[in-house]
Design a protein around this motif. Structure first.
Motif, PDB file in Angstrom:
ATOM      1  N   PRO A  60       6.976 -56.534  11.690  1.00 22.98           N
ATOM      2  CA  PRO A  60       5.687 -56.683  12.371  1.00 22.98           C
ATOM      3  C   PRO A  60       5.473 -55.581  13.410  1.00 22.98           C
ATOM      4  O   PRO A  60       6.431 -55.050  13.981  1.00 22.98           O
ATOM      5  CB  PRO A  60       5.786 -58.053  13.046  1.00 22.98           C
ATOM      6  N   ALA A  61       4.222 -55.257  13.649  1.00 21.42           N
ATOM      7  CA  ALA A  61       3.877 -54.153  14.550  1.00 21.42           C
ATOM      8  C   ALA A  61       4.454 -54.351  15.946  1.00 21.42           C
ATOM      9  O   ALA A  61       4.940 -53.397  16.556  1.00 21.42           O
ATOM     10  CB  ALA A  61       2.364 -53.997  14.626  1.00 21.42           C
ATOM     11  N   ASP A  62       4.432 -55.586  16.454  1.00 26.05           N
ATOM     12  CA  ASP A  62       4.956 -55.812  17.800  1.00 26.05           C
ATOM     13  C   ASP A  62       6.451 -55.525  17.871  1.00 26.05           C
ATOM     14  O   ASP A  62       6.944 -54.948  18.836  1.00 26.05           O
ATOM     15  CB  ASP A  62       4.643 -57.223  18.292  1.00 26.05           C
ATOM     16  N   LEU A  63       7.173 -55.876  16.810  1.00 31.86           N
ATOM     17  CA  LEU A  63       8.609 -55.603  16.787  1.00 31.86           C
ATOM     18  C   LEU A  63       8.889 -54.121  16.555  1.00 31.86           C
ATOM     19  O   LEU A  63       9.849 -53.574  17.104  1.00 31.86           O
ATOM     20  CB  LEU A  63       9.295 -56.445  15.717  1.00 31.86           C
ATOM     21  N   ALA A  64       8.051 -53.471  15.767  1.00 35.88           N
ATOM     22  CA  ALA A  64       8.213 -52.032  15.559  1.00 35.88           C
ATOM     23  C   ALA A  64       7.991 -51.287  16.872  1.00 35.88           C
ATOM     24  O   ALA A  64       8.734 -50.350  17.197  1.00 35.88           O
ATOM     25  CB  ALA A  64       7.252 -51.539  14.488  1.00 35.88           C
ATOM     26  N   ASP A  65       6.993 -51.717  17.641  1.00 39.51           N
ATOM     27  CA  ASP A  65       6.747 -51.105  18.952  1.00 39.51           C
ATOM     28  C   ASP A  65       7.921 -51.342  19.895  1.00 39.51           C
ATOM     29  O   ASP A  65       8.335 -50.445  20.630  1.00 39.51           O
ATOM     30  CB  ASP A  65       5.471 -51.664  19.580  1.00 39.51           C
ATOM     31  N   LEU A  66       8.466 -52.549  19.860  1.00 40.70           N
ATOM     32  CA  LEU A  66       9.618 -52.864  20.697  1.00 40.70           C
ATOM     33  C   LEU A  66      10.818 -52.003  20.308  1.00 40.70           C
ATOM     34  O   LEU A  66      11.544 -51.506  21.175  1.00 40.70           O
ATOM     35  CB  LEU A  66       9.966 -54.350  20.579  1.00 40.70           C
ATOM     36  N   ALA A  67      11.009 -51.797  19.017  1.00 39.89           N
ATOM     37  CA  ALA A  67      12.115 -50.963  18.544  1.00 39.89           C
ATOM     38  C   ALA A  67      11.990 -49.540  19.074  1.00 39.89           C
ATOM     39  O   ALA A  67      12.987 -48.918  19.451  1.00 39.89           O
ATOM     40  CB  ALA A  67      12.161 -50.959  17.021  1.00 39.89           C
ATOM     41  N   VAL A  68      10.769 -49.042  19.131  1.00 37.22           N
ATOM     42  CA  VAL A  68      10.547 -47.700  19.672  1.00 37.22           C
ATOM     43  C   VAL A  68      10.859 -47.683  21.163  1.00 37.22           C
ATOM     44  O   VAL A  68      11.512 -46.768  21.668  1.00 37.22           O
ATOM     45  CB  VAL A  68       9.095 -47.238  19.402  1.00 37.22           C
TER      46      VAL A  68
END
Length: 78
Positions: A46-54
């Motif tokens: 999910p986009a929110d988790l992808a952003d968190l990963a960054v």
């Protein structure tokens, strides 16, 4: 592991990060491992988790020991 199981584990880790900021470095590594597991299984991150990963640099496997040492003192009172 099914998507729901991984997502539940990720939610648990993010809750632990909020409750135990002193363990943030260890919990970030666990979170990155779960996100990598999702990618290995071909599951959509999910986009929110992808952003968190960054934000926590999950894609950067060359973590510097000094970065972890600096994290240790982020929550120290002055």
């Amino acid at each position: 592991m099914a998507y729901e199981d991984i997502r539940a584990a990720i939610d648990l880790i993010t809750d632990q990060i909020a409750r135990h900021p002193e363990d943030r470095a260890r919990l970030h590594r666990q979170l990155c491992a779960r996100l990598a597991e999702m990618r290995r299984q071909g599951l959509a991150v999910p986009a929110d988790l992808a952003d968190l990963a960054v934000q926590i640099s999950c894609d950067n496997d060359d973590t510097d020991a000094s970065d972890e040492a600096a994290d240790l003192f982020d929550n120290m009172p002055v």
